[in-house]
Design an enzyme around this catalytic site. Structure first.
Site, PDB file in Angstrom:
ATOM      1  N   TYR A  55      -4.190   3.591  -1.415  1.00 45.28           N
ATOM      2  CA  TYR A  55      -3.858   4.131  -0.100  1.00 45.28           C
ATOM      3  C   TYR A  55      -4.544   5.481   0.052  1.00 45.28           C
ATOM      4  O   TYR A  55      -4.222   6.440  -0.636  1.00 45.28           O
ATOM      5  CB  TYR A  55      -2.352   4.294   0.069  1.00 45.28           C
ATOM      6  CG  TYR A  55      -1.537   3.038  -0.078  1.00 45.28           C
ATOM      7  CD1 TYR A  55      -2.089   1.777   0.121  1.00 45.28           C
ATOM      8  CD2 TYR A  55      -0.192   3.110  -0.421  1.00 45.28           C
ATOM      9  CE1 TYR A  55      -1.322   0.630  -0.017  1.00 45.28           C
ATOM     10  CE2 TYR A  55       0.587   1.959  -0.556  1.00 45.28           C
ATOM     11  CZ  TYR A  55       0.015   0.721  -0.362  1.00 45.28           C
ATOM     12  OH  TYR A  55       0.777  -0.413  -0.506  1.00 45.28           O
ATOM     13  N   HIS A 123      -1.141  -4.641  -7.960  1.00 47.05           N
ATOM     14  CA  HIS A 123      -1.142  -4.751  -6.507  1.00 47.05           C
ATOM     15  C   HIS A 123      -1.588  -6.139  -6.028  1.00 47.05           C
ATOM     16  O   HIS A 123      -1.023  -6.692  -5.083  1.00 47.05           O
ATOM     17  CB  HIS A 123      -2.076  -3.679  -5.931  1.00 47.05           C
ATOM     18  CG  HIS A 123      -1.736  -3.258  -4.553  1.00 47.05           C
ATOM     19  ND1 HIS A 123      -2.189  -2.089  -4.000  1.00 47.05           N
ATOM     20  CD2 HIS A 123      -0.988  -3.832  -3.587  1.00 47.05           C
ATOM     21  CE1 HIS A 123      -1.735  -1.970  -2.765  1.00 47.05           C
ATOM     22  NE2 HIS A 123      -1.013  -3.019  -2.490  1.00 47.05           N
ATOM     23  N   LEU A 205       9.376  -4.857   8.932  1.00 43.30           N
ATOM     24  CA  LEU A 205       9.356  -4.762  10.399  1.00 43.30           C
ATOM     25  C   LEU A 205       8.118  -5.432  10.982  1.00 43.30           C
ATOM     26  O   LEU A 205       7.734  -5.168  12.126  1.00 43.30           O
ATOM     27  CB  LEU A 205       9.421  -3.294  10.833  1.00 43.30           C
ATOM     28  CG  LEU A 205      10.674  -2.537  10.392  1.00 43.30           C
ATOM     29  CD1 LEU A 205      10.625  -1.084  10.872  1.00 43.30           C
ATOM     30  CD2 LEU A 205      11.935  -3.222  10.909  1.00 43.30           C
TER      31      LEU A 205
END
Length: 326
Positions: A55, A123, A205
């Site tokens: 990130y 990951h 979400l």
């Protein structure tokens, strides 16, 4: 904030905080506000912070490290390796080679300014390196005291079994939400529960669409990766928004936000499930945290199942699905 247990003994807040969007992918971030979000999360009892070396790349771990300076004992810190990137942001590929595992861990510890990582994930699974070799190297990190618990992300059931046979896997992190119900149908949920592995649900979400705030790609920043996501474009988006509207209606009837309904649904999936909604604004954090105390009725859960049954969302969840479920 209540707590839940991942695996046999890793106790975390029932809801975590995904930090990815503070540094990349969802438009420009604000480090000062992001650090304030992390501090507010800790004040509200959210102690489970999720980041990764890719990130930024690398800058998100540095940001989290600054935010938790002097507060390490308040945090259950999770980070990931395996999606290898260069400092300029270009991608090298998925790397699970043992020598890289050790090098990546040391670099993450330095950026995070800590002496150990609580939960260290692979990951993505490297198809060119046997999972036994990767997890074997990860287990050496546990023996060295650099890592407490091991995790996988987006791994297939057989891979999970093979990894768990080498060293106990404490958590599997995979996308799970109303519009991504794959774990319920592809054997992943069944496998982790059989093995006693906790489930960390990322993007609970639906990358923000379940908040009801995204109605068009024009609502997204020019550099937002969702502009290239199959579920956010064209007729796929139109179809998905019709489903989201029904979630919004249910939320309004309860006096809740759509985000709270979506998070309450994930929390209702079981005590071994921990969602990690991401946000870079304090006002959204407050909304999300409030979902911990919301219980949906059987009737409401049935309504949501009817609106968003498995497979209802239009479009793949990534432009390239090849790196997931290996």
């Amino acid at each position: 904030m209540r707590t839940r247990t991942l695996g046999k003994e890793l106790v975390v807040s029932a809801q975590g905080l995904g930090c990815m969007g503070m540094s990349e992918f969802y438009g420009t971030g604000d480090d000062e506000e992001s650090i304030a979000v992390i501090h507010l999360a800790l004040e509200r009892g959210v102690d489970f912070l999720d980041t990764a070396d890719m990130y930024g790349p690398f800058t998100n771990e540095q940001l989290v490290g600054r935010a938790i300076a002097g507060r390490r004992d308040e945090v259950v810190l999770a980070t990931k390796f395996g999606n290898e990137r260069r400092p300029d942001g270009s991608r090298v590929g998925v790397n699970g080679r043992p020598e890289y595992v050790r090098r990546a861990c040391d670099a993450s510890l330095q950026r995070l300014r800590v002496d150990h990582i609580d939960l260290y994930y692979q990951h993505r699974v490297d198809p060119d390196t046997p999972i036994e070799e990767t997890v074997g190297a990860m287990s050496e990190l546990v023996e060295a005291g650099k890592v407490r618990y091991l995790g996988l992300s987006e791994a297939a059931p057989e891979t999970i079994r093979r990894a768990h046979a080498v060293h106990p896997i404490t958590a599997l992190q995979t996308e799970w939400s109303l519009w991504t119900r794959d774990p319920e149908t592809n054997g992943i949920l069944e496998t982790v529960r059989e093995l006693g592995i906790g489930f960390v649900a990322y993007s609970p979400l639906g990358r923000g669409i379940l908040s009801g705030s995204v109605r068009s790609v024009e609502d997204l920043a020019p550099d937002d990766v969702r502009r290239r996501n199959p579920r956010f474009v064209g007729e796929n988006l139109a179809k998905n928004l019709r489903l989201v509207d029904k979630v919004c209606d249910l939320a309004a009837a309860r006096g809740l936000t759509p985000s709270q309904v979506a998070l309450a649904w994930v929390l209702s999936r079981g005590g071994d499930v921990v969602p990690i909604p991401g946000t870079k604004r304090r006002r959204y954090l407050e909304v999300n945290v409030a979902a911990d105390g919301i219980a949906l009725s059987d009737d409401e859960l049935q309504q949501l199942d009817e609106v968003f049954p498995p497979g209802a969302a239009a479009g793949d969840r990534y432009p390239d699905m090849s790196p997931v479920h290996r």
